[in-house]
Design an enzyme around this catalytic site. Structure first.
Site, short mmCIF file in Angstrom:
data_model
loop_
_atom_site.label_atom_id
_atom_site.label_comp_id
_atom_site.label_asym_id
_atom_site.label_seq_id
_atom_site.Cartn_x
_atom_site.Cartn_y
_atom_site.Cartn_z
CB SER A 183 -3.86 0.14 -1.85
OG SER A 183 -5.39 -0.31 -1.95
CE1 TYR A 230 -5.40 4.85 -4.45
CE2 TYR A 230 -6.24 2.57 -4.08
CZ TYR A 230 -5.79 3.78 -3.59
OH TYR A 230 -5.50 3.65 -2.31
C1 BGC Z 1 -8.66 2.99 -0.94
C2 BGC Z 1 -9.91 3.14 -0.21
C3 BGC Z 1 -10.56 1.61 -0.10
C4 BGC Z 1 -9.76 0.50 0.60
C5 BGC Z 1 -10.11 -0.57 0.56
C6 BGC Z 1 -7.71 1.95 -0.36
O1 BGC Z 1 -6.62 1.94 -0.94
O2 BGC Z 1 -7.89 4.26 -0.96
O3 BGC Z 1 -10.67 3.95 -0.77
O4 BGC Z 1 -11.61 1.76 0.87
O5 BGC Z 1 -8.67 0.73 -0.42
O6 BGC Z 1 -10.92 -1.01 -0.62
#
Ligand code: BGC
Length: 271
Positions: free
Chosen positions: A156, A169
């Site tokens: 991410s 996360y």
């Molecule tokens: C998340 C999303 C988020 C995106 C950008 C991703 O890794 O799961 O919820 O919109 O990152 O912020």
């Protein structure tokens, strides 16, 4: 968009975790369009996995659904065994399964912390380890690929962009970044390539609240210089490239597919 060439991954066998929705489903579709046989891993909602299998078959591809919780060692090992029994091997792993359990830090429970780390980070370890074991056993088959195997870790932008309210996360994705680099360094001599994709805001169920109203979407767009929300196939196409010999000299790197989200859009003015 030009179509994906059906010979790109012809004959290769891919496993995509968390493939029954969102980014994982698009990656599975894209790999199938590129000629790979695709195993669709899921842990909840088997109907969605079976539906995707039917869709891929209807388009002339080959697919099967495999249930496993990626954070459970025994289930992961059984899933790999089932895939290898069915297709005699594996060439591509896309470690995609991931989730969010958001909470303000002072309210975050240990269960929320552990769940995110177990699925997003330990899940990648367990799946990548089985894939590497299989790649080492198999060696290189030059008819299929220059590499003995390819691993793509779904990360991410939050592997480098801090994210308040989502500390569990962001921590898990920061871990994925160093996980894939260290693993890539370790297995490169065996011609196993390990890379990451770091998506920005892609239109999927995980971030529905960030795009489902016009107001939320407008807010989100202030963070995306390219001026549109990403679509799951933006990630599918990146995965095809990283899985194919077109990227044969690429290992240990992370491809940010984010419409410029990591370009500090706050600095368009000011600074
Ligand atoms: C998340 C999303 C988020 C995106 C950008 C991703 O890794 O799961 O919820 O919109 O990152 O912020």
């Amino acid at each position: 968009m030009p179509p994906i060439h059906p010979d790109t991954l012809r004959g290769q066998r891919a496993l995509v975790t968390g493939a029954n929705s969102g980014i994982g489903a698009a990656v599975a579709r894209a790999l199938a369009q590129a000629g790979a046989r695709v195993a669709i891993n899921y842990v909840v909602n088997p109907e969605a996995a079976e539906q995707l299998v039917r869709e891929i078959r209807a388009e002339g591809g080959e697919a099967m659904a495999l249930e496993a919780d990626v954070s459970d060692e025994g289930q992961v090992q059984r899933m790999f065994q089932n895939m290898i029994d069915a297709w005699s091997g594996i060439d591509i792993l896309v470690a995609n399964a991931g989730l969010q359990r958001d909470a303000p830090f002072h309210e975050m429970t240990l269960a929320q912390w552990n769940k995110v780390l177990e699925v997003n980070l330990t899940g990648q370890f367990l799946c990548a380890r089985e894939a590497v074991r299989a790649f080492l056993r198999q060696g290189i088959n030059p008819k299929l690929s220059c590499a003995a195997g390819k691993i793509i870790c779904m990360s991410s932008v939050h592997d480098i962009v801090p994210w308040a309210g989502h500390v569990n996360y962001a921590t898990s994705k920061g871990g994925v970044l160093m996980f894939l680099k260290s693993l890539a360094q370790e297995v490169a001599e065996h011609r196993i390539r390990v890379n990451g994709i770091s998506p920005g805001a892609i239109r999927t169920p995980i971030n529905r609240s960030a795009w489902e109203t016009a107001e939320a979407e407008a807010d989100l767009l202030t963070l995306i210089p390219y001026g549109r929300i990403g679509e799951p196939m933006d990630i599918g196409r990146a995965a095809v490239w990283l899985a194919s010999d077109a990227s044969d000299y690429v290992t240990g790197t992370t491809l940010y597919v984010d419409g410029g989200m990591t370009l500090y859009p706050g600095f368009r003015e000011g600074g």
